[in-house]
Motif scaffolding. Structure first.
Motif, PDB file in Angstrom:
ATOM      1  N   LEU A  75      69.375  -3.788 -13.413  1.00  0.00           N
ATOM      2  CA  LEU A  75      68.127  -3.837 -14.193  1.00  0.00           C
ATOM      3  C   LEU A  75      67.411  -2.489 -14.209  1.00  0.00           C
ATOM      4  N   PHE A 104      58.181  -2.196 -16.240  1.00  0.00           N
ATOM      5  CA  PHE A 104      59.417  -2.885 -16.615  1.00  0.00           C
ATOM      6  C   PHE A 104      59.265  -4.398 -16.394  1.00  0.00           C
ATOM      7  N   CYS A 105      58.691  -4.768 -15.248  1.00  0.00           N
ATOM      8  CA  CYS A 105      58.523  -6.191 -14.929  1.00  0.00           C
ATOM      9  C   CYS A 105      57.438  -6.826 -15.796  1.00  0.00           C
ATOM     10  N   ARG A 119      62.406   1.667 -20.930  1.00  0.00           N
ATOM     11  CA  ARG A 119      63.634   1.001 -21.341  1.00  0.00           C
ATOM     12  C   ARG A 119      64.364   0.485 -20.121  1.00  0.00           C
ATOM     13  N   ALA A 120      65.107  -0.596 -20.323  1.00  0.00           N
ATOM     14  CA  ALA A 120      65.888  -1.120 -19.193  1.00  0.00           C
ATOM     15  C   ALA A 120      66.961  -0.104 -18.832  1.00  0.00           C
ATOM     16  N   SER A 177      68.249 -11.649 -17.246  1.00  0.00           N
ATOM     17  CA  SER A 177      66.831 -11.478 -17.578  1.00  0.00           C
ATOM     18  C   SER A 177      66.012 -11.754 -16.322  1.00  0.00           C
ATOM     19  N   ARG A 220      63.407 -13.513 -16.179  1.00  0.00           N
ATOM     20  CA  ARG A 220      63.057 -14.938 -16.167  1.00  0.00           C
ATOM     21  C   ARG A 220      64.176 -15.781 -15.575  1.00  0.00           C
ATOM     22  N   ASP A 266      56.355  -6.028 -18.677  1.00  0.00           N
ATOM     23  CA  ASP A 266      56.752  -6.139 -20.087  1.00  0.00           C
ATOM     24  C   ASP A 266      57.706  -7.312 -20.339  1.00  0.00           C
ATOM     25  N   ARG A 267      58.335  -7.818 -19.288  1.00  0.00           N
ATOM     26  CA  ARG A 267      59.371  -8.835 -19.472  1.00  0.00           C
ATOM     27  C   ARG A 267      58.998 -10.211 -18.941  1.00  0.00           C
TER      28      ARG A 267
END
Ligand code: SF4
Length: 228
Positions: free
Chosen positions: A165, A178-179, A2-3, A12, A14, A181-182
């Protein structure tokens, strides 16, 4: 994973990435003439500035020692002398020679054969070598093998922690997950994003006295806790 649930607004990944690409442009990583040179650089860059790695690699090249066969066979003192500019030269010579012997024995010195191995298995093999940790293994996979993995380093942790983050206390693999997954699973994006984060870390996001006023990420919510 989880973040990190900080109270403030989080950007985000991105949006950070696209903003950095626009602000700083392509970073052209990894600067090397061959995948083997990338791997040597990934080992030598531990705990030193890249300019020192460049000097060490230039000396290896001038001495015709930039191959697994020569690195494995030359006396350790000769390798130490050549890579001295990169610091920790005794330990790094041992790591380079251990890596080169493994590369010869396991893959007959063929980088192409090495990167035909599934990435997860190859990562485990690399992590089994003395002196190669996750950051080095992932740098080798991403920049020499063009495998879609994200490299986590101290700059990444610091920038992401300051932008709410992550907490910064997560283990390496958790921060990497974490990275991954996003972000879309794209080698070029992972390549560029890591290089951009390193550029921000070096130019602006210093451990003490960060220059948020000049930093391209200054417009995103952030907080600074400087520990002595
Ligand atoms: S220098 Fe400031 S704005 Fe830039 S990444 Fe670090 S915390 Fe964020």
């Amino acid at each position: 994973m989880r973040a990190w649930r900080g109270r403030r607004q989080r950007p985000s990944l991105r949006s950070l990435y696209h903003h950095l690409v626009r602000a700083l442009g392509p970073q052209h990583w990894w600067p090397a003439k061959s995948p083997f040179e990338v791997m040597v650089g990934a080992i030598l860059t531990q705990n030193t500035a890249w300019v020192n790695v460049e000097r060490a690699i230039a000396q290896l090249e001038a001495a015709h020692a930039l191959s697994a066969r020569t690195l494995a066979r030359r006396p350790s003192t000769a390798i130490q002398r050549l890579i001295r500019p990169s610091g920790y030269f005794r330990q790094k010579a041992a790591v380079l020679q251990g890596f080169s012997r493994w590369h010869l024995k396991r893959y007959q010195g063929s980088t192409r054969a090495m990167f035909r191995t599934p990435a997860r298995r190859l990562r485990q093999e690399l992590l089994g070598l003395k002196g190669i940790g996750p950051e080095t293994a992932d740098s080798i996979l991403l920049y020499a093998g063009r495998r879609p993995t994200f490299v986590i380093d101290a700059y990444t942790r610091r920038i992401f922690q300051r932008h709410h983050l992550i907490s910064g206390r997560e283990p390496y693999d958790e921060t990497q997950r974490f990275c991954l997954d996003r972000l879309p699973r794209r080698v070029q994006l992972y390549n560029e994003f890591h290089a951009l984060l390193v550029a921000v870390g070096k130019r602006y996001c210093h451990r003490t006295d960060p220059d948020c006023a000049s930093c391209p990420l200054g417009k995103f919510p952030h907080h600074i806790e400087v520990h002595a």
